[in-house]
Design a protein around this motif. Sequence first.
Motif, mmCIF file in Angstrom:
data_model
loop_
_atom_site.group_PDB
_atom_site.id
_atom_site.type_symbol
_atom_site.label_atom_id
_atom_site.label_comp_id
_atom_site.label_asym_id
_atom_site.label_seq_id
_atom_site.Cartn_x
_atom_site.Cartn_y
_atom_site.Cartn_z
ATOM 1 N N ALA A 1 -6.284 3.614 11.455
ATOM 2 C CA ALA A 1 -7.049 3.124 10.297
ATOM 3 C C ALA A 1 -6.141 2.963 9.084
ATOM 4 O O ALA A 1 -6.238 1.970 8.336
ATOM 5 C CB ALA A 1 -8.188 4.096 9.991
ATOM 6 N N ARG A 2 -5.254 3.941 8.881
ATOM 7 C CA ARG A 2 -4.333 3.863 7.746
ATOM 8 C C ARG A 2 -3.355 2.697 7.916
ATOM 9 O O ARG A 2 -2.970 2.050 6.933
ATOM 10 C CB ARG A 2 -3.565 5.171 7.611
ATOM 11 C CG ARG A 2 -4.424 6.317 7.060
ATOM 12 C CD ARG A 2 -3.772 7.666 7.300
ATOM 13 N NE ARG A 2 -4.522 8.709 6.623
ATOM 14 C CZ ARG A 2 -4.092 9.375 5.555
ATOM 15 N NH1 ARG A 2 -2.910 9.112 5.041
ATOM 16 N NH2 ARG A 2 -4.846 10.295 4.990
ATOM 17 N N HIS A 3 -2.929 2.460 9.150
ATOM 18 C CA HIS A 3 -2.008 1.349 9.383
ATOM 19 C C HIS A 3 -2.687 0.015 9.063
ATOM 20 O O HIS A 3 -2.071 -0.876 8.445
ATOM 21 C CB HIS A 3 -1.540 1.358 10.841
ATOM 22 C CG HIS A 3 -0.740 0.147 11.207
ATOM 23 N ND1 HIS A 3 0.512 -0.122 10.683
ATOM 24 C CD2 HIS A 3 -1.032 -0.911 12.040
ATOM 25 C CE1 HIS A 3 0.972 -1.255 11.174
ATOM 26 N NE2 HIS A 3 0.046 -1.759 11.992
ATOM 27 N N ILE A 4 -3.935 -0.122 9.471
ATOM 28 C CA ILE A 4 -4.672 -1.360 9.163
ATOM 29 C C ILE A 4 -4.795 -1.543 7.651
ATOM 30 O O ILE A 4 -4.644 -2.660 7.123
ATOM 31 C CB ILE A 4 -6.068 -1.327 9.825
ATOM 32 C CG1 ILE A 4 -5.915 -1.419 11.351
ATOM 33 C CG2 ILE A 4 -6.944 -2.464 9.310
ATOM 34 C CD1 ILE A 4 -7.211 -1.200 12.116
ATOM 35 N N ALA A 5 -5.041 -0.454 6.953
ATOM 36 C CA ALA A 5 -5.134 -0.532 5.482
ATOM 37 C C ALA A 5 -3.810 -0.979 4.880
ATOM 38 O O ALA A 5 -3.778 -1.785 3.927
ATOM 39 C CB ALA A 5 -5.539 0.831 4.917
ATOM 40 N N ARG A 6 -2.695 -0.486 5.433
ATOM 41 C CA ARG A 6 -1.387 -0.891 4.916
ATOM 42 C C ARG A 6 -1.102 -2.355 5.236
ATOM 43 O O ARG A 6 -0.480 -3.075 4.442
ATOM 44 C CB ARG A 6 -0.294 0.007 5.499
ATOM 45 C CG ARG A 6 -0.274 1.406 4.883
ATOM 46 C CD ARG A 6 0.980 2.162 5.261
ATOM 47 N NE ARG A 6 0.989 2.555 6.666
ATOM 48 C CZ ARG A 6 0.518 3.720 7.120
ATOM 49 N NH1 ARG A 6 -0.010 4.591 6.261
ATOM 50 N NH2 ARG A 6 0.560 4.003 8.406
ATOM 51 N N LEU A 7 -1.550 -2.806 6.425
ATOM 52 C CA LEU A 7 -1.391 -4.220 6.774
ATOM 53 C C LEU A 7 -2.144 -5.102 5.780
ATOM 54 O O LEU A 7 -1.626 -6.132 5.307
ATOM 55 C CB LEU A 7 -1.915 -4.481 8.191
ATOM 56 C CG LEU A 7 -0.997 -4.142 9.366
ATOM 57 C CD1 LEU A 7 -1.739 -4.365 10.681
ATOM 58 C CD2 LEU A 7 0.270 -4.995 9.327
ATOM 59 N N GLN A 8 -3.361 -4.699 5.479
ATOM 60 C CA GLN A 8 -4.174 -5.481 4.545
ATOM 61 C C GLN A 8 -3.574 -5.486 3.151
ATOM 62 O O GLN A 8 -3.712 -6.462 2.410
ATOM 63 C CB GLN A 8 -5.599 -4.927 4.514
ATOM 64 C CG GLN A 8 -6.347 -5.128 5.822
ATOM 65 C CD GLN A 8 -7.691 -4.426 5.848
ATOM 66 O OE1 GLN A 8 -7.921 -3.508 5.046
ATOM 67 N NE2 GLN A 8 -8.573 -4.829 6.769
ATOM 68 N N ALA A 9 -2.890 -4.378 2.832
ATOM 69 C CA ALA A 9 -2.255 -4.300 1.511
ATOM 70 C C ALA A 9 -0.896 -4.975 1.497
ATOM 71 O O ALA A 9 -0.263 -5.084 0.441
ATOM 72 C CB ALA A 9 -2.101 -2.835 1.092
ATOM 73 N N GLY A 10 -0.416 -5.417 2.675
ATOM 74 C CA GLY A 10 0.869 -6.105 2.758
ATOM 75 C C GLY A 10 2.059 -5.174 2.695
ATOM 76 O O GLY A 10 3.190 -5.635 2.490
ATOM 77 N N SER A 11 1.846 -3.882 2.892
ATOM 78 C CA SER A 11 2.956 -2.925 2.799
ATOM 79 C C SER A 11 3.546 -2.577 4.162
ATOM 80 O O SER A 11 4.408 -1.713 4.264
ATOM 81 C CB SER A 11 2.487 -1.642 2.105
ATOM 82 O OG SER A 11 1.434 -1.037 2.836
#
Length: 439
Positions: free
Chosen positions: A342-352
């Motif tokens: 879940a955290r990885h998906i959030a980072r993907l969405q944030a472009g980080s």
Amino acid sequence: MTGMTAMSDAVSPLENEPWFTELFVRFSNPILGVLVGALVTAVIQSSSASVGILQALSSTGVITYGSAIPIIMGATALISSVGANKNARRAAMVHLYFNIIGVGVFLVLFYSLNAVFRFTFVNDVIAPWGIAVVHSVFNLGTTALLLPFTSVLEKLACMTIPDDEKKESFTLLDERLLNTPSVAVEQARAVTSDMAETARTGVIQAMSLTHHWDDSLAKKVKEQEKQADRCEDALGTYLVKLSGYALNHEDGQQVNTLLHTISDFERISDYSVNLLHSAQEIHDKKITFSADAQEELGVLEDVVQDLLNRTTEAFRQNDLHLASKVEPMESVVNELVRAIKARHIARLQAGSCSITYGFVLDDLLTSYSRISAHCSNVAVAQIEVAQDSFDTHAYLSDLRHNKAAEESKAFQRRVDRYRARYTFPNESGAAKPAKKEEP
């Protein structure tokens, strides 16, 4: 004693047979007598039994000291080591060299003295007690002679059966033990314990390669995985053969548990190679995870290592209390894996974070999740066989969903404890706490 009496009675009619008398006169030739003694011992696998047979034959009154002594000298035991492991064969070689040297020295000394002093007893009929005396004198004399040279015997044995680069495997799985099923079961457990340790070590080493690549360590991980595969094949074959013997209820349950467990340890070892492939990709593509991802993986790796250690130790020690801690810890691993995704998906969405890195991360998470699942299988099988049951699905369902059951309450308390112990740094506001062993 009954056997000795039976043999004596059986050969007593031969006392007056000329061909029988002539046969033992021929054995007065030292070389022929030694060869006959060695041959008899090789056939019946016991030097004591061959001497016992000679004692029985002596009751016919046709065997003299001159014919008996070479036969006694030839009573060695070597063939019983066939199929045994390397050190057992070396022990047999030490025994062989002991006898060869002892026979050589004893015969040279005896016949040299006989040539000078002409021992009158050589042509006398030997009694059973006389055979026992000669046998004892030979063994005691040879032991006294060779005791100072034990290191020489050791070197001779190692030269005859040298070490090689390929490690000898599964030497405890001796098929001769199948006739004693309880012993065979324990030996199979011992080999499975070694297999478990091989799988555990391989995973931890592969885990370290995801941080620092090392070609020699990578090669070692691959070899350990192959070793686990060979071990599963050998154990599976051995246990299937063992299951065909008359087993008591406890041994039968143990065999069933081992048959289920070896496949789980083999699969754990397989995932060490999966981790190795991920580590290779990280190294080749020079992948560097974000600081947050590295911290999260660090927490997950800690709990997976802890889980592996507990599972292996619980199996080796047959410790049900320790085994009961595995399933709650596996639940925490699954929670952490879901949280990291879940955290990885959030980072993907944030472009980080890069989607390429995400593929490698997903492979790592899948491997850790599957390793923990197989650890759970091992521990549950161990608990179930102790409860004289083998319905793992029912056990896990009751453990997780029967809220009123005391065992389920204990399970939930442990999950909460491990959940608090293995937290991400930015969840607790500080670095994760030092791990303390649960009482």
